[in-house]
Design a protein around this motif. Structure first.
Motif, mmCIF file in Angstrom:
data_model
loop_
_atom_site.group_PDB
_atom_site.id
_atom_site.type_symbol
_atom_site.label_atom_id
_atom_site.label_comp_id
_atom_site.label_asym_id
_atom_site.label_seq_id
_atom_site.Cartn_x
_atom_site.Cartn_y
_atom_site.Cartn_z
ATOM 1 N N LEU A 124 0.704 -1.327 -0.089
ATOM 2 C CA LEU A 124 -0.109 0.231 0.027
ATOM 3 C C LEU A 124 0.742 1.229 0.155
ATOM 4 N N GLU A 125 2.002 1.245 0.733
ATOM 5 C CA GLU A 125 2.899 2.511 0.743
ATOM 6 C C GLU A 125 3.558 2.799 -0.730
ATOM 7 N N LEU A 126 3.656 1.830 -1.565
ATOM 8 C CA LEU A 126 4.306 1.653 -2.750
ATOM 9 C C LEU A 126 3.458 3.053 -3.594
ATOM 10 N N HIS A 127 2.364 3.207 -3.366
ATOM 11 C CA HIS A 127 1.439 4.431 -3.882
ATOM 12 C C HIS A 127 1.836 5.926 -3.582
ATOM 13 N N ARG A 128 2.584 5.710 -2.630
ATOM 14 C CA ARG A 128 3.156 6.959 -2.040
ATOM 15 C C ARG A 128 4.635 7.507 -2.627
ATOM 16 N N LEU A 129 5.119 6.537 -3.374
ATOM 17 C CA LEU A 129 6.437 6.510 -3.578
ATOM 18 C C LEU A 129 6.670 7.165 -5.199
ATOM 19 N N GLU A 130 7.742 7.915 -5.266
ATOM 20 C CA GLU A 130 7.800 8.267 -6.939
ATOM 21 C C GLU A 130 8.241 7.236 -7.515
ATOM 22 N N MET A 131 7.916 6.577 -8.416
ATOM 23 C CA MET A 131 8.400 5.392 -9.157
ATOM 24 C C MET A 131 8.115 5.540 -10.768
ATOM 25 N N PRO A 132 9.012 5.137 -11.415
ATOM 26 C CA PRO A 132 8.969 5.186 -12.791
ATOM 27 C C PRO A 132 7.468 4.583 -13.549
ATOM 28 N N PRO A 133 7.050 5.454 -14.453
ATOM 29 C CA PRO A 133 5.700 4.996 -15.089
ATOM 30 C C PRO A 133 5.360 3.564 -15.205
ATOM 31 N N ALA A 134 6.265 2.863 -15.688
ATOM 32 C CA ALA A 134 5.915 1.230 -15.934
ATOM 33 C C ALA A 134 5.881 0.743 -14.683
ATOM 34 N N ASP A 135 6.408 0.918 -13.431
ATOM 35 C CA ASP A 135 6.174 0.380 -12.035
ATOM 36 C C ASP A 135 4.856 0.598 -11.594
ATOM 37 N N LYS A 136 4.204 1.611 -11.695
ATOM 38 C CA LYS A 136 2.964 2.011 -10.874
ATOM 39 C C LYS A 136 1.793 1.204 -11.326
ATOM 40 N N PRO A 137 1.640 0.656 -12.553
ATOM 41 C CA PRO A 137 0.489 -0.336 -12.728
ATOM 42 C C PRO A 137 0.693 -1.552 -12.053
ATOM 43 N N LEU A 138 1.888 -1.928 -11.762
ATOM 44 C CA LEU A 138 2.129 -3.143 -11.096
ATOM 45 C C LEU A 138 1.584 -3.069 -9.525
ATOM 46 N N ILE A 139 1.332 -2.285 -8.971
ATOM 47 C CA ILE A 139 1.268 -1.896 -7.513
ATOM 48 C C ILE A 139 0.025 -2.713 -7.013
ATOM 49 N N GLY A 140 -0.965 -2.484 -7.570
ATOM 50 C CA GLY A 140 -2.328 -3.015 -7.484
ATOM 51 C C GLY A 140 -2.502 -4.639 -7.485
ATOM 52 N N LEU A 141 -1.509 -4.956 -8.303
ATOM 53 C CA LEU A 141 -1.645 -6.518 -8.553
ATOM 54 C C LEU A 141 -0.716 -7.159 -7.161
ATOM 55 N N LEU A 142 0.290 -6.400 -7.017
ATOM 56 C CA LEU A 142 1.330 -6.787 -5.618
ATOM 57 C C LEU A 142 0.419 -6.594 -4.314
ATOM 58 N N GLU A 143 -0.637 -5.551 -4.324
ATOM 59 C CA GLU A 143 -1.477 -5.746 -3.180
ATOM 60 C C GLU A 143 -2.268 -6.927 -3.211
ATOM 61 N N ALA A 144 -2.692 -7.304 -4.057
ATOM 62 C CA ALA A 144 -3.722 -8.575 -4.154
ATOM 63 C C ALA A 144 -3.004 -9.898 -3.949
ATOM 64 N N LEU A 145 -1.795 -9.764 -4.179
ATOM 65 C CA LEU A 145 -1.110 -11.142 -4.364
ATOM 66 C C LEU A 145 -0.231 -11.239 -2.754
ATOM 67 N N ILE A 146 0.251 -10.097 -2.162
ATOM 68 C CA ILE A 146 0.784 -10.372 -0.754
ATOM 69 C C ILE A 146 -0.171 -9.998 0.485
#
Length: 145
Positions: free
Chosen positions: A123-145
């Motif tokens: 959930l904290e990944l949403h607050r970090l400045e990340m490259p554009p390609a990394d941002k869409p991956l966060i939601g799935l990681l939330e669901a997986l972990i």
């Protein structure tokens, strides 16, 4: 020349940049991210560790190599679980980012090619400045972990 077709256009095969990355997950369900160093493109942004796949290299072999180079950890290919991917235009090239989940490795991660490492909850990944390609991956990681 081999061409890759997409719904928008056709591009030369050498314009496709394949990158592999790992979501290292610790026993507390936190994910490791690293900060890109000064002088590199997107310096200061947080990203999942990994790197480019060399020509003729299998993605899993590339990720094991990159994690040893970047973090100093040993990884068995069998421990890499394909998680998701991102597809992103990158100037004249097109990035295909393959993300693997990893829960088992040898050694303690060290920031060999990064400014810093940080363990964060998905959930904290949403607050970090990340490259554009990394941002869409966060939601799935939330669901997986």
């Amino acid at each position: 020349m081999l061409k890759i077709a997409s719904s928008d256009s056709v591009m030369p095969a050498d314009a496709l940049l394949m990158v592999v990355a790992a979501a290292l997950v610790d026993g507390d369900g936190r994910v490791l991210v690293q900060q890109r160093p000064p002088g590199k493109p997107m310096a200061g942004l947080w990203e999942f560790p990994g790197g480019k796949v060399d020509p003729g290299e299998l993605p899993e072999a590339a990720l094991c190599r990159e994690l040893e180079e970047e973090l100093g950890i040993g990884v068995e290919r069998a421990c890499l679980a394909p998680a998701t991917f991102a597809s992103e235009a990158l100037g004249e090239r097109h990035l295909l980012l393959l993300l693997y989940a990893l829960r088992k490795w040898n050694g303690a991660p060290q920031p060999r090619h990064a400014t810093a490492l940080k363990w964060v909850r998905p959930l904290e990944l949403h607050r970090l400045e990340m490259p554009p390609a990394d941002k869409p991956l966060i939601g799935l990681l939330e669901a997986l972990i």
